[in-house]
Design a protein around this motif. Structure first.
Motif, PDB file in Angstrom:
ATOM      1  N   UNK A  32     105.534  75.912 -17.662  1.00  0.00           N
ATOM      2  CA  UNK A  32     105.738  74.601 -17.038  1.00  0.00           C
ATOM      3  C   UNK A  32     104.493  74.083 -16.332  1.00  0.00           C
ATOM      4  N   UNK A  33     103.524  74.958 -16.088  1.00  0.00           N
ATOM      5  CA  UNK A  33     102.252  74.545 -15.491  1.00  0.00           C
ATOM      6  C   UNK A  33     101.195  74.280 -16.560  1.00  0.00           C
ATOM      7  N   UNK A  34     101.073  75.198 -17.518  1.00  0.00           N
ATOM      8  CA  UNK A  34      99.990  75.099 -18.503  1.00  0.00           C
ATOM      9  C   UNK A  34     100.186  73.978 -19.505  1.00  0.00           C
ATOM     10  N   UNK A  35     101.395  73.467 -19.647  1.00  0.00           N
ATOM     11  CA  UNK A  35     101.571  72.358 -20.595  1.00  0.00           C
ATOM     12  C   UNK A  35     100.684  71.166 -20.204  1.00  0.00           C
ATOM     13  N   UNK A  36     100.372  71.042 -18.920  1.00  0.00           N
ATOM     14  CA  UNK A  36      99.512  69.937 -18.503  1.00  0.00           C
ATOM     15  C   UNK A  36      98.075  70.114 -19.021  1.00  0.00           C
ATOM     16  N   UNK A  37      97.644  71.360 -19.240  1.00  0.00           N
ATOM     17  CA  UNK A  37      96.296  71.608 -19.733  1.00  0.00           C
ATOM     18  C   UNK A  37      96.108  71.076 -21.148  1.00  0.00           C
ATOM     19  N   UNK A  38      97.201  71.016 -21.909  1.00  0.00           N
ATOM     20  CA  UNK A  38      97.093  70.601 -23.313  1.00  0.00           C
ATOM     21  C   UNK A  38      97.693  69.220 -23.579  1.00  0.00           C
ATOM     22  N   UNK A  39      98.474  68.709 -22.665  1.00  0.00           N
ATOM     23  CA  UNK A  39      98.992  67.348 -22.844  1.00  0.00           C
ATOM     24  C   UNK A  39      98.003  66.315 -22.347  1.00  0.00           C
ATOM     25  N   UNK A  40      97.200  66.662 -21.328  1.00  0.00           N
ATOM     26  CA  UNK A  40      96.163  65.765 -20.866  1.00  0.00           C
ATOM     27  C   UNK A  40      96.511  65.025 -19.597  1.00  0.00           C
ATOM     28  N   UNK A  41      95.516  64.331 -19.049  1.00  0.00           N
ATOM     29  CA  UNK A  41      95.657  63.695 -17.741  1.00  0.00           C
ATOM     30  C   UNK A  41      96.762  62.651 -17.717  1.00  0.00           C
ATOM     31  N   UNK A  42      96.915  61.906 -18.813  1.00  0.00           N
ATOM     32  CA  UNK A  42      97.929  60.856 -18.821  1.00  0.00           C
ATOM     33  C   UNK A  42      99.346  61.422 -18.725  1.00  0.00           C
ATOM     34  N   UNK A  43      99.504  62.673 -19.067  1.00  0.00           N
ATOM     35  CA  UNK A  43     100.831  63.305 -19.016  1.00  0.00           C
ATOM     36  C   UNK A  43     101.295  63.560 -17.596  1.00  0.00           C
ATOM     37  N   UNK A  44     100.413  63.355 -16.616  1.00  0.00           N
ATOM     38  CA  UNK A  44     100.824  63.528 -15.219  1.00  0.00           C
ATOM     39  C   UNK A  44     101.508  62.279 -14.670  1.00  0.00           C
ATOM     40  N   UNK A  45     101.606  61.229 -15.446  1.00  0.00           N
ATOM     41  CA  UNK A  45     102.269  60.010 -14.982  1.00  0.00           C
ATOM     42  C   UNK A  45     103.719  60.300 -14.608  1.00  0.00           C
ATOM     43  N   UNK A  46     104.164  59.711 -13.505  1.00  0.00           N
ATOM     44  CA  UNK A  46     105.553  59.912 -13.077  1.00  0.00           C
ATOM     45  C   UNK A  46     106.542  59.443 -14.127  1.00  0.00           C
ATOM     46  N   UNK A  47     106.175  58.460 -14.918  1.00  0.00           N
ATOM     47  CA  UNK A  47     107.077  57.973 -15.957  1.00  0.00           C
ATOM     48  C   UNK A  47     107.307  58.999 -17.053  1.00  0.00           C
ATOM     49  N   UNK A  48     106.365  59.920 -17.212  1.00  0.00           N
ATOM     50  CA  UNK A  48     106.528  61.002 -18.204  1.00  0.00           C
ATOM     51  C   UNK A  48     107.461  62.077 -17.658  1.00  0.00           C
ATOM     52  N   UNK A  49     107.238  62.496 -16.431  1.00  0.00           N
ATOM     53  CA  UNK A  49     108.160  63.404 -15.764  1.00  0.00           C
ATOM     54  C   UNK A  49     108.078  64.856 -16.175  1.00  0.00           C
TER      55      UNK A  49
END
Length: 404
Positions: free
Chosen positions: A347-364
């Motif tokens: 649940x943490x490392x998925x951000x490393x491969x989804x990218x910065x835009x994936x941190x948007x609150x709308x993505x969740x």
């Protein structure tokens, strides 16, 4: 959340019940993030579980239940948690409390409780938190009177029945009893507002002069408790509930990361070996391969533990030995520590491969880590590793406690 009327045929096999749970998860997943943010009491979500027949999965067939095994129940919890971790937790706790009479009660009490909840499609909550002071129970002749406060009571206002546990003020004996949730003597605090698992109704409860007939004191005959080793399966049973909804949350996190990457992540244009798609990126493939392998390994261990514990839970209560109980507890401790570590990594490392835009609150994508991090603090995972270590190094079985 869009509810569904289950007009299709009632599931008849374990595999069909797991498919039903997947259907429920699909409904829950449509707006899980919005409901998490609203943090409203999940009345509709529990109604969905009831309508789908999942609430009476373990209930006896003669009263309209599915008569399924705990092995199936664990899979169902996992699947529901893939749609919404909070609702997976609620259902898993319900299954434990629905089984409480079998764990502790007399033959007559078991029959009465199972007919009551199965025949009426009732949902359980529980006001049992060992870290708080015990509820105090006064013996008033034919009646017991419960008084006190618990800081956590999963199920809260969405429950029809609540399991109370307290200590007799004269003898110090522990007593479990099942009571209606909606009564003057029970006040839910509506104060659960935490980082994750926000829809579990896990806030405080005040118990004031809740009267219970002595005949409903689980496992007591003529005011004397009749202990069995089987009574101590309550903790391994709920610990494996934890492991299964952690697994469901982690599986959902990985799936969300994969979907986002395939649909929206852009390849990195400054690597020297530029790709046309993020799905061709070496570091992306490496990360997802690593996470998937670890998750499959955790799933295999959890399934093994589920098969072992289900066999014990459905065997004759008098036949359970301390060794069987202890070895099952060690296996569950191993499964729980693995899925906590793996789930938090996923649940943490998925951000490393989804990218910065994936941190948007709308993505969740944060909901999965928040849910796992919140509930995995229930009891320190280090003690689970120690239990496994003592067994491996010294051959010691864990002693039954409120957390083992």
């Amino acid at each position: 959340m869009t509810t569904r009327n289950w007009t299709d045929a009632r599931p008849a096999t374990a595999a069909e019940w797991i498919e039903r749970a997947k259907d429920v998860a699909a409904v829950l997943a449509t707006d899980a993030l919005a409901r998490d943010r609203a943090n409203s009491t999940p009345y509709e979500e529990v109604a969905l579980l009831k309508d789908a027949g999942l609430v009476t999965l373990l209930g006896p067939r003669e009263h309209g239940g599915a008569g399924e095994s705990w092995e199936t129940a664990y899979r169902v919890v996992r699947e529901v948690a893939r749609g919404d971790g909070s609702i997976g937790q609620l259902l898993g706790y319900h299954y434990l409390w629905a089984w409480a009479a079998r764990l502790v009660g007399t033959t007559e009490q078991i029959a009465a409780v199972e007919e009551l909840y199965t025949g009426n499609n009732l949902f359980f909550g529980g006001a049992v938190n060992p870290r708080d002071d015990d509820l105090v129970i006064a013996d008033e002749g034919d009646w017991l009177v419960f008084r006190g406060r618990k800081s956590f009571s999963t199920g809260g206002k969405v429950s029809d029945l609540t399991v109370l546990e307290g200590v007799l003020e004269d003898s110090g004996g522990h007593v479990f009893a099942i009571v209606p949730s909606d009564q003057q003597g029970i006040t839910f605090g509506d104060d659960w507002d935490n980082l994750g698992q926000r829809l579990t109704e896990s806030g405080s409860v005040l118990v004031e002069d809740v009267r219970v007939p002595w005949a409903s004191a689980a496992g007591y005959v003529d005011k004397e408790f009749r202990p069995l080793t089987y009574n101590t399966l309550n903790v391994p049973t709920i610990q494996l509930v934890f492991a299964n909804f952690y697994l469901g949350i982690a599986q959902a996190a990985l799936q969300a990361g994969l979907a986002y990457t395939a649909e929206r992540t852009r390849p990195w244009p400054y690597g020297g070996d530029n790709k046309d798609s993020a799905t061709e990126e070496f570091y992306v493939l490496d990360a997802f391969g690593d996470l998937q392998a670890k998750l499959w390994a955790a799933e295999a261990l959890i399934d093994k533990a589920g098969a072992v514990l289900s066999g014990l839970l459905h065997a004759e209560r008098e036949s359970l030995t301390e060794r069987q109980r202890g070895e099952a507890a060690v296996l569950i401790a191993a499964a729980k520590q693995r899925i906590i570590d793996t789930g938090l990594e996923v649940s943490s490392r998925i951000f490393e491969v989804t990218g910065a835009r994936a941190t948007a609150n709308s993505v969740g994508l944060d909901i999965y880590w928040r849910n796992l991090r919140t509930h995995s603090l229930h009891d320190p995972v280090a003690y689970k590793r120690v239990e496994v270590g003592r067994y491996a190094l010294l051959g010691e079985l864990p002693e039954p406690t409120w957390y083992t």
